[in-house]
Enzyme design. Structure first.
Site, PDB file in Angstrom:
ATOM      1  N   HIS A   1     -13.812  -4.735  -2.506  1.00  0.00           N
ATOM      2  CA  HIS A   1     -12.607  -5.595  -2.200  1.00  0.00           C
ATOM      3  C   HIS A   1     -13.109  -7.037  -2.164  1.00  0.00           C
ATOM      4  O   HIS A   1     -14.031  -7.377  -2.129  1.00  0.00           O
ATOM      5  CB  HIS A   1     -11.906  -5.228  -0.949  1.00  0.00           C
TER       6      HIS A   1
ATOM      7  N   CYS B   1      -7.712  -7.040  -6.860  1.00  0.00           N
ATOM      8  CA  CYS B   1      -7.966  -7.795  -5.804  1.00  0.00           C
ATOM      9  C   CYS B   1      -8.653  -9.270  -6.239  1.00  0.00           C
ATOM     10  O   CYS B   1      -8.510 -10.292  -5.353  1.00  0.00           O
ATOM     11  CB  CYS B   1      -8.531  -7.163  -4.739  1.00  0.00           C
TER      12      CYS B   1
ATOM     13  N   ASP C   1      -6.109 -11.860   3.797  1.00  0.00           N
ATOM     14  CA  ASP C   1      -6.424 -11.072   2.604  1.00  0.00           C
ATOM     15  C   ASP C   1      -4.880 -10.847   1.804  1.00  0.00           C
ATOM     16  O   ASP C   1      -3.971 -10.306   2.253  1.00  0.00           O
ATOM     17  CB  ASP C   1      -6.414  -9.554   3.180  1.00  0.00           C
TER      18      ASP C   1
END
Length: 697
Positions: A480, A436, A496
């Protein structure tokens, strides 16, 4: 307990352990308990410390079994010097938390080489107690507490053996006495735990940087980790009100926001010391609407000031007696690093607007890109502007980049390999894979190249629901990174990009899992659900321990005082209440001891009364006079026949009550008859003859 190195031959000792003499058995028991104390220190000490301590204990056991003499002072002095030098070399000091604890462990093992008498054993016991106490500086988890209790019972059992020098008492008897002493002291320990005033921590927990492991950091250097090891330790737990659990797309817990980028490292714009307490400024940049979500979050110690609140939480209660602070980029910070278990209740609003709605100077920092980095990404931005047209709305550029992530063959992986100087270029054009952080950082670089203010937000997303207690568990592996892009009229909007590379990561909370270990793999093959059930049960139990034990702090103590009617409780009230309860406990213990005191025999009390009456009336009797002897002494008194008969009859009945229970009246009847006995006449001694006066001359 007389401890010595004397023992039968090694062969006889090993073949028939039940025939070991008392001193050998007790010596080996002390060494076993000491080894348990040393092993409890293994997670917090260098490997060589534990290996050296266990080697010393094994050597001492060998000397006891082989009936060999203990080392002399020269060898012991050399080992002590070696321990001091090794501790200094490992920690740079023999003082402080780390160096001091290491030295205590080594001294505990070295002292067993002097284990000759009870005095040496007592020193080992108290070093063991102190070593167990130091474990609480590193961890106060339920597993640590269970290990400490087990070792404590072992040390107390050895201490009981040391004070039973006669015979060969069995080990179970010593353990029973130790458990009894622990049970007697448990109410006092519980009282002190509940009411002793809680102040700030005396020590901070050691900081583990966690390089190469999942979790949060105050900066992000993309491309320097070739493989990410998932850390399954718990970051925090969340309890939602019934019926208010957010959806998977709303489970974002906000941490550091990274706006500054020098080409290699992302850093936050706002630091803890630069942020004022939340107030009007925070309200100006955050606007909430819609139904709220109430939750209780229990944060594990991190030695960081971050308070991982659910997006978006406009208010937080005081943490540790001090107001929490809200940065302009919506990160909550505590006044001090979170060095102990911290729990707070808050309300989040999934529908919110953050930041200015029109362009202003504060957005310029989120447009900056360092010169000389990622030239191909800059060219990609230029191509997109030309392809879509310079006047296209910002949302069109965002959609085009997200479409590229969905259809361009990009992958979410834990092993992206090392990236070079131009990390965004390598992600977009060469490797096309990453976790991520790679995806979010590369997306933000491309957004800034397109002229859109953007920044990286780190925190946690998702988690898993514990089916045992219904608590949402968020682990370090749930750390994250996502992006925020500023849009006119909307403020900062969450984007995202990982969700477009691996949709299951955010929509279904799927995780990339590290390969299971040998034991874990065996459990999975035997019963796929057994491991999940066992872990859920353990974590639910550990959560209760955290809530009722580790989270029992000053706030909960003050809540109890308010329930007692104290409107503005302070720690002085706690001390007063504790002192009062301790005084009541002391009085209760004194009354209990008074009740258990040896009570005189009521029959002997009646006999003693009769003897005292006789002595008071001038009859000389020995202290051990029996009822019949007292009745015979009545002849010394000038009493009439009726009085003598009444006393003689009562004394003979008293004798019969003792020695012929089937024929005697009960003591109550004798006590009533005693009150009706006639008084005895006083027999005054004859006056001594007076010398005649001398005649006068």
């Amino acid at each position: 307990m007389a401890l010595s190195a004397r023992a039968p031959t090694a062969l006889a000792a090993l073949v028939r352990p039940s025939a070991w003499p008392r001193e050998l058995r007790d010596t080996l028991f002390v060494l076993g308990v000491t080894a348990l104390v040393v092993l409890l220190q293994a997670p917090h000490q260098p490997l060589w410390i534990i290996a050296l301590a266990l080697a010393l204990l094994l050597g001492r056991a060998g000397l006891a079994l082989q009936q060999r003499p203990l080392p002399g002072r020269v060898l012991l002095s050399g080992l002590l010097l070696l321990a001091l030098l090794a501790t200094w070399g490992s920690h740079g000091s023999i003082w402080g938390q780390q160096g001091g604890t290491t030295l205590i462990v080594l001294l505990l093992a070295l002292k067993t080489l002097e284990l000759r008498a009870r005095r040496d054993a007592l020193v080992i016991f108290f070093l063991g107690f102190f070593s167990l106490l130091t474990l609480l500086l590193h961890s106060q988890s339920l597993l640590t507490a269970l290990g400490i209790v087990l070792a404590l019972l072992g040390l107390l059992s050895a201490l009981v053996l040391a004070h039973l020098p006669v015979g060969r008492p069995p080990l179970w008897l010593a353990f029973k006495l130790a458990a009894g002493m622990t049970a007697l002291g448990a109410p006092l320990m519980l009282l002190l735990f509940l009411l002793f005033p809680r102040f700030g921590p005396l020590w901070s927990l050691p900081n583990d940087g966690g390089v190469g492991r999942s979790g949060l950091s105050d900066q992000m250097q993309v491309g320097q980790i070739a493989r990410l090891a998932l850390d399954q330790s718990i970051a925090f737990r969340v309890e939602f009100e019934p019926g208010q659990r957010p959806t998977e797309q709303q489970l974002y817990f906000r941490g550091p926001v990274l706006s500054l980028f020098d080409g290699l490292v992302w850093r936050p714009l706002h630091h803890a010391q630069q942020v004022a307490p939340a107030g009007a400024n925070a309200a100006a940049v955050l606007q909430v609407s819609g139904p709220p979500i109430r939750y209780r979050l229990t944060l594990e110690p991190s030695n960081r000031p971050w308070l991982l609140a659910l997006e978006a939480t406009p208010e937080l209660p005081a943490i540790g007696g001090q107001a929490a602070r809200l940065t302009p980029d919506l990160q909550w910070l505590a006044a001090q690093p979170v060095a102990e278990l911290t729990r707070f209740e808050a309300t989040a609003f999934p529908n919110f607007r953050l930041g200015p709605l029109q362009p202003d100077a504060s957005l310029q920092i989120d447009l900056q890109l360092p010169a000389g980095f990622n030239p191909r990404t800059l060219q990609l931005a230029a191509d997109l502007r030309q392809q879509l047209g310079p006047n296209s709305p910002p949302q069109a550029f965002i959609d085009a980049v997200l479409l590229r992530l969905r259809t361009g063959g990009y992958q979410y992986t834990l092993e992206p390999g090392l990236f070079g100087r131009h990390s965004a270029d390598e992600f977009w054009f060469d490797r096309r894979q990453g976790f991520c952080e790679h995806i979010a950082a590369s997306f933000v670089v491309l957004m800034r190249a397109l002229g859109l203010p953007a920044r990286v937000v780190t925190g946690y997303h998702g988690g898993e629901l514990n089916p045992v207690d219904g608590v949402w568990t968020v682990r370090q592996s749930d750390a994250h990174a996502w992006a925020e892009v500023w849009l006119a009229g909307q403020g900062w909007v969450r984007v995202d990009p990982t969700a477009h590379v691996a949709p299951a990561r955010t929509s279904e909370l799927a995780r990339l899992l590290a390969p299971p270990g040998l034991l874990e793999g065996a459990l999975i093959n035997l019963n796929p659900t057994a491991l999940v059930q066992l872990r859920s049960l353990w974590e639910a139990t550990n959560n209760r321990w955290n809530q009722w034990v580790l989270n029992h702090g000053q706030t909960r103590q003050f809540d109890w005082l308010r329930q007692l009617g104290i409107q503005a409780p302070q720690w002085q009230h706690l001390l007063g209440l504790l002192a009062g309860l301790l005084a009541l406990a002391a009085l209760g213990a004194a009354a209990w001891l008074h009740w258990l005191r040896p009570r005189p025999d009521p029959w002997l009390r009646l006999l003693q009364r009769a003897r005292h009456v006789m002595q008071r009336n001038g009859c000389q009797l020995p202290a051990q006079a029996t009822p019949r002897q007292i009745s015979h002494a009545l002849s010394q008194l000038p009493c009439d026949a009726a009085t003598a008969a009444a006393w003689t009859d009562w004394l003979l009945q008293l004798e019969m009550q003792r020695y012929d229970p089937a024929q005697h009246p009960n003591l109550a009847a004798l006590r009533r008859q005693w009150r009706s006995l006639p008084p005895l006449p006083v027999s005054l001694p004859s006056p001594a003859p007076q010398p005649s006066p001398l005649p006068r001359p």
